[in-house]
Write a protein that holds these residues in place. Structure first.
Motif, PDB file in Angstrom:
ATOM      1  N   ALA A   1      -7.935   0.934  -2.223  1.00  0.00           N
ATOM      2  CA  ALA A   1      -8.931   0.268  -1.653  1.00  0.00           C
ATOM      3  C   ALA A   1      -9.463  -1.004  -2.267  1.00  0.00           C
ATOM      4  CB  ALA A   1     -10.136   0.858  -1.377  1.00  0.00           C
ATOM      5  N   LYS A   2      -9.030  -1.328  -3.778  1.00  0.00           N
ATOM      6  CA  LYS A   2      -9.150  -2.405  -4.413  1.00  0.00           C
ATOM      7  C   LYS A   2      -8.455  -3.406  -3.926  1.00  0.00           C
ATOM      8  CE  LYS A   2     -10.527  -0.096  -8.723  1.00  0.00           C
ATOM      9  NZ  LYS A   2     -10.224   0.007 -10.085  1.00  0.00           N
ATOM     10  N   LYS A   3      -7.394  -3.366  -3.229  1.00  0.00           N
ATOM     11  CA  LYS A   3      -6.494  -4.515  -2.529  1.00  0.00           C
ATOM     12  C   LYS A   3      -7.030  -5.149  -1.337  1.00  0.00           C
ATOM     13  CE  LYS A   3      -2.469  -1.588  -4.443  1.00  0.00           C
ATOM     14  NZ  LYS A   3      -1.293  -0.731  -4.061  1.00  0.00           N
ATOM     15  N   LEU A   4      -7.983  -4.317  -0.697  1.00  0.00           N
ATOM     16  CA  LEU A   4      -8.567  -4.688   0.555  1.00  0.00           C
ATOM     17  C   LEU A   4      -9.512  -6.056   0.305  1.00  0.00           C
ATOM     18  CD1 LEU A   4      -9.575  -1.250   1.922  1.00  0.00           C
ATOM     19  CD2 LEU A   4      -7.556  -2.551   2.666  1.00  0.00           C
ATOM     20  N   LEU A   5      -9.550  -6.814   1.454  1.00  0.00           N
ATOM     21  CA  LEU A   5     -10.300  -8.180   1.276  1.00  0.00           C
ATOM     22  C   LEU A   5     -11.688  -7.368   1.801  1.00  0.00           C
ATOM     23  CD1 LEU A   5      -8.050 -10.559   3.349  1.00  0.00           C
ATOM     24  CD2 LEU A   5      -8.453 -10.331   0.775  1.00  0.00           C
TER      25      LEU A   5
ATOM     26  N   PHE B   1       0.937  -1.345   0.132  1.00  0.00           N
ATOM     27  CA  PHE B   1      -0.024  -0.191  -0.075  1.00  0.00           C
ATOM     28  C   PHE B   1       0.898   1.292  -0.012  1.00  0.00           C
ATOM     29  CE2 PHE B   1      -2.807  -3.363   1.816  1.00  0.00           C
ATOM     30  CZ  PHE B   1      -4.144  -3.097   0.980  1.00  0.00           C
ATOM     31  N   TYR B   2       0.368   2.308  -0.684  1.00  0.00           N
ATOM     32  CA  TYR B   2       1.123   3.522  -0.901  1.00  0.00           C
ATOM     33  C   TYR B   2       0.740   4.473   0.296  1.00  0.00           C
ATOM     34  CZ  TYR B   2       3.596   7.007  -3.406  1.00  0.00           C
ATOM     35  OH  TYR B   2       4.627   8.026  -4.003  1.00  0.00           O
ATOM     36  N   ASP B   3       1.565   4.907   1.254  1.00  0.00           N
ATOM     37  CA  ASP B   3       1.139   5.958   2.378  1.00  0.00           C
ATOM     38  C   ASP B   3       0.266   7.256   1.736  1.00  0.00           C
ATOM     39  OD1 ASP B   3       1.347   7.998   4.124  1.00  0.00           O
ATOM     40  OD2 ASP B   3       2.757   6.990   5.214  1.00  0.00           O
TER      41      ASP B   3
END
Length: 261
Positions: free
Chosen positions: A164-168, A9-11
């Motif tokens: 947010a697409k990387k979230l479960l 994730f990018y800060d």
């Protein structure tokens, strides 16, 4: 590759600084502002109104630390409109002389402040509420109420939706590097004077900052790892430190100076 479950994730704080840099770096208005700011600081700092001189800007991470400069500009514009009541005539004239160059930048300063307020609200929201689809929706609604922030708001929201697409499903994620930065701050404190000369073997102390060791684990570690192991590791992984090399070269200079005498 060896840990496929780890996600990157990018800060948001660093991303926001990059977006701000892209908006300002090639702006003729920003360049003109910076030029006149430098001249103003040099001309005003030893005068009757030296107390109002602009804050110093950081040479590193400048676009992450623009808020004090914009706050200063807003305060100076306010005092140009409403001079300090108890100020003498000479002080008021000096104030006008050194800071009236800010007046043509009034609209730009308001826009820059809007961008910074949008960034501030974004970093605060993600730090407190964490990254999630819900927090991004709520943030977008709040950012749309901040004046002059349109140019950066759309980019911030687009970035966060992509992250947010990387979230479960139903997951909330802390995506700040502040914990890591805090560890490096502690490491610099431990290193003391060595902190300006690169890493030493004390870099291994980073591991102890991320756990709460028991007496038993400390005892086991001291038995398992010898001082010689640490020294050998440091030589292989770190090599000669700047401070060590400096001592060597200064030592040579000192010995040769003594022989010359």
């Amino acid at each position: 590759q060896t840990n496929p479950t780890i996600r990157e994730f990018y800060d948001p704080k660093h991303k926001a600084a990059c977006l701000l840099k892209a908006l300002l770096l090639h702006s003729a208005t920003w360049k003109d502002f910076q030029h006149q700011l430098g001249q103003c600081k040099f001309a005003s700092q030893q005068t009757l109104v030296g107390y109002a001189t602009a804050p110093s800007q950081r040479s590193k991470a400048r676009f992450m630390n623009l808020e004090p400069l914009v706050r200063w500009a807003i305060a100076i514009l306010y005092r140009l409109d409403k001079p300090i009541p108890k100020a003498s005539t000479l002080e008021r004239e000096a104030f006008q002389k050194h800071f009236q160059w800010l007046l043509p930048f009034r609209d730009s300063i308001a826009q820059w402040n809007g961008w910074l307020q949008a960034i501030k609200e974004t970093t605060r929201t993600i730090a407190v509420e964490r990254l999630s689809e819900t927090s991004v929706d709520q943030l977008e609604a709040r950012l749309n109420t901040i004046p002059y922030s349109d140019a950066i708001t759309a980019q911030l929201i687009a970035f966060l939706r992509e992250e947010a697409k990387k979230l479960l499903p139903n997951e909330q994620m802390s995506v700040s590097t502040e914990i890591l930065e805090s560890c490096f701050g502690k490491l610099k404190h431990i290193e003391r004077t060595q902190s300006t000369s690169g890493f030493t073997s004390l870099v291994l102390s980073l591991g102890t900052m991320l756990t709460s060791p028991s007496e038993e684990s400390i005892h086991q570690s001291l038995e398992a790892v010898k001082q010689k192991d640490v020294t050998n590791w440091a030589k292989q992984a770190i090599g000669q430190t700047l401070q060590s090399a400096r001592k060597v070269i200064l030592g040579i200079g000192s010995r040769r100076a003594t022989k010359t005498q």
